[in-house]
Design a protein around this motif. Sequence first.
Motif, mmCIF file in Angstrom:
data_model
loop_
_atom_site.group_PDB
_atom_site.id
_atom_site.type_symbol
_atom_site.label_atom_id
_atom_site.label_comp_id
_atom_site.label_asym_id
_atom_site.label_seq_id
_atom_site.Cartn_x
_atom_site.Cartn_y
_atom_site.Cartn_z
ATOM 1 N N GLY A 21 0.773 -1.226 0.000
ATOM 2 C CA GLY A 21 0.000 0.000 0.000
ATOM 3 C C GLY A 21 0.805 1.278 0.000
ATOM 4 N N ASN A 62 -1.636 -1.966 -6.339
ATOM 5 C CA ASN A 62 -0.957 -0.801 -5.762
ATOM 6 C C ASN A 62 -0.400 0.103 -6.866
ATOM 7 O OD1 ASN A 62 -0.115 0.845 -3.615
ATOM 8 N ND2 ASN A 62 1.923 -0.044 -3.612
ATOM 9 N N GLY A 67 -5.837 -2.285 -4.635
ATOM 10 C CA GLY A 67 -5.214 -1.185 -3.918
ATOM 11 C C GLY A 67 -4.548 -0.203 -4.851
ATOM 12 N N THR A 70 -3.802 4.463 -5.217
ATOM 13 C CA THR A 70 -4.317 5.799 -4.930
ATOM 14 C C THR A 70 -4.279 6.648 -6.192
ATOM 15 O OG1 THR A 70 -3.616 5.729 -2.611
ATOM 16 C CG2 THR A 70 -3.965 7.904 -3.583
ATOM 17 N N PRO A 90 -10.579 -5.448 -1.757
ATOM 18 C CA PRO A 90 -9.770 -4.892 -0.664
ATOM 19 C C PRO A 90 -8.982 -5.989 0.038
ATOM 20 C CG PRO A 90 -12.067 -5.060 -0.014
ATOM 21 C CD PRO A 90 -12.019 -5.400 -1.470
ATOM 22 N N GLY A 148 -3.341 0.496 2.908
ATOM 23 C CA GLY A 148 -3.275 0.573 1.462
ATOM 24 C C GLY A 148 -3.941 -0.556 0.723
ATOM 25 N N GLY A 149 -4.775 -1.339 1.408
ATOM 26 C CA GLY A 149 -5.409 -2.475 0.768
ATOM 27 C C GLY A 149 -6.643 -2.123 -0.030
ATOM 28 N N ARG A 150 -6.996 -0.842 -0.104
ATOM 29 C CA ARG A 150 -8.176 -0.410 -0.841
ATOM 30 C C ARG A 150 -7.774 0.622 -1.883
ATOM 31 N NH1 ARG A 150 -12.854 -1.474 2.430
ATOM 32 N NH2 ARG A 150 -12.257 -2.329 4.451
ATOM 33 N N ARG A 201 -8.156 4.144 -3.379
ATOM 34 C CA ARG A 201 -8.564 5.453 -2.863
ATOM 35 C C ARG A 201 -8.465 6.474 -3.997
ATOM 36 N NH1 ARG A 201 -8.456 8.256 2.254
ATOM 37 N NH2 ARG A 201 -8.082 10.476 1.976
#
Length: 643
Positions: A271, A322, A344, A346, A367, A372-374, A376
């Motif tokens: 993450g 990620n 994951g 961002t 997730p 940081g497993g989701r 965003r």
Amino acid sequence: MRGRNRRLWLAAAIGVWSASGAALEVSQPTTYPTIAALAAADPRAGGSAAIVSERARAGVFVWDGTDRSRQVRADPARCIHVPPASDPSGASGIWTRLADRAVDVGWCGVTTTGDATSAITAAVGLAHAEGRELYWPPGDYLGARSIPHLHEVTHRGRGRIVAGRGGPRFPVEVHAYDDAYRTPGREDDVDATLFVDPVTGDDDNDGLAPDRALRTPRRAASALANYGPVLRGQWRIKLAAGRYSTGTLALGHEYRTLGYLVVSGADVSPGARPETVVEGDQRARDCITIGADAAVWLRAIGTRECNRGVVAGRGARLVLDNVWDEGSNIGWELGQGSSYRALGGTLRRERQFGVRELFGVTRNYEPRPGPGGRVRIDGGGVTPQCFLSKENTHGHLRGLHAFDCTEILVNLQSSAVANVSGIRLGGGTMRTPLGVYVGGASEIHGSAAIEWGDNPPNERILVTGVDIDSYGHRVDGAQRTGWARGRVVGHGFGVELGTTAAGTPSATTVELASAAMDNAPLSVGGAGFSFVVAGEVIDTPAGGVTAGGVQVALLVDDAQIGSVRIPPGLPSGALLEVRGILVKPPGDGKPVARLSAFVSGQPPILERATPPSSVPERSRLRVIARREGAADRFRFDLAEIYR
């Protein structure tokens, strides 16, 4: 003896053709023990055909008396073209091996013992110059140095190049997903990796090890085309940390993949922000493009200021593990009929869309536990639409966090969203014509809204901070009852409690949320007011656990009516959640407050409190947090009061 060699021996016995095409009459060919002995022979004395019996370099040769100096220059190892010792230039003629277009690397002196770099280089150089294939017998061949033109030659066989002693092994022909090529005990011959480093790399290298890395991802991607048109097995491109600004990384455009082509950046914590970043020249070009029907797995890679950070072509299969983007026009764009998994990542401050799905896209947001497993999406007040999907898209959205966009999720025309669970939305509007089932600990807060069916804008429903799944209703325009209605009356994002990053003390008590009960008394037997606080431990003293805990309290007109204490002993990164409800039982019963705290890995902490006998209509509700440990720090990202 292999079938090809049998044919060559037969040709030597009954007559052969010279390299220039002229028929040669031969009687009995002369046999020589080595290539060197053949070169020393006088073709006028020994006849026009010869047999070399040297192990690995054995073969049948014929004399060609024309000027073959060009071939000699291309073949310094005398794999196929052997000039006489009397004229090493080959201008007066050469011995030519009887062979088809394939060159056995053993003919060039490549062996599995010792450093074979020079011989491998010679074999590859000959194949590159004359457009031949290379055949590699089974075995590991040590190539201690980079080999020029390695990826510009077609390779066949079971051999592997060992990139330096103890280094990575590179199978010259990757076999997998094909039972005819599977060999027990040789599972690692289906994994081939190319290394790239923007600082120490050189595109003239072969990229087989970090110390001989390529310089640009584009060169690594183009090298793969040589191993097509279908890439079998597991291919990987490993990108070292750094910024790559040398052009678009195009994957899967000139070849198909049976398995996933894995492109990974430098290793980082799960993450964490990637240290490998592809830049788009101030949004002038796309950063990473995936070809139609290709299968690519991107891991720990960032894109920055691209036209599109990642764009997948029609029918592509993509895993985004990620993967970050910042400041591009579009973070991720998924082409028609493509499918993707999001594990994951961002996306920040995109100028148009965080994620844009075109027609018929299949999605799966999965997730994973831990930081940081989701996925965003942080619009930062810049992104108009965090998420846009068009007709006939479907799949799961689990754990998507989206904030500060004008619109959060838009499904146009015939789209539908399934299994939207664990989602957190802040700001903007979630809209779908056919309906969306939001479940499983989802939270829609801030100024977020849901629109569905043919509702006019003035009938939109605001759902704030509530576990929507507990109501069990589908928002499809037909069932519109049972939902919590109201407005957000307070929130505190990014509120920290404890010492600052610089070590200076901050408040020991912070207000997380507040609500004015203007003309909104507690309803008899109704839902009353509730709140949700979510946070985490962001720092601890030496030893890794909190010295004290934190207390979250519910107040009415500054009088505390209930609190729940989260005890000390929590490690850094522990997740916190506190929920409370203030209700008035039926009849003349006094209002009651119930609070519960949930700490990762621990049983719930419950408390029942009795507030004053009445709560006036114009009361003010507040949620506060008090720190109990002098050296502890806590962060609260969500604190809501809702009706």
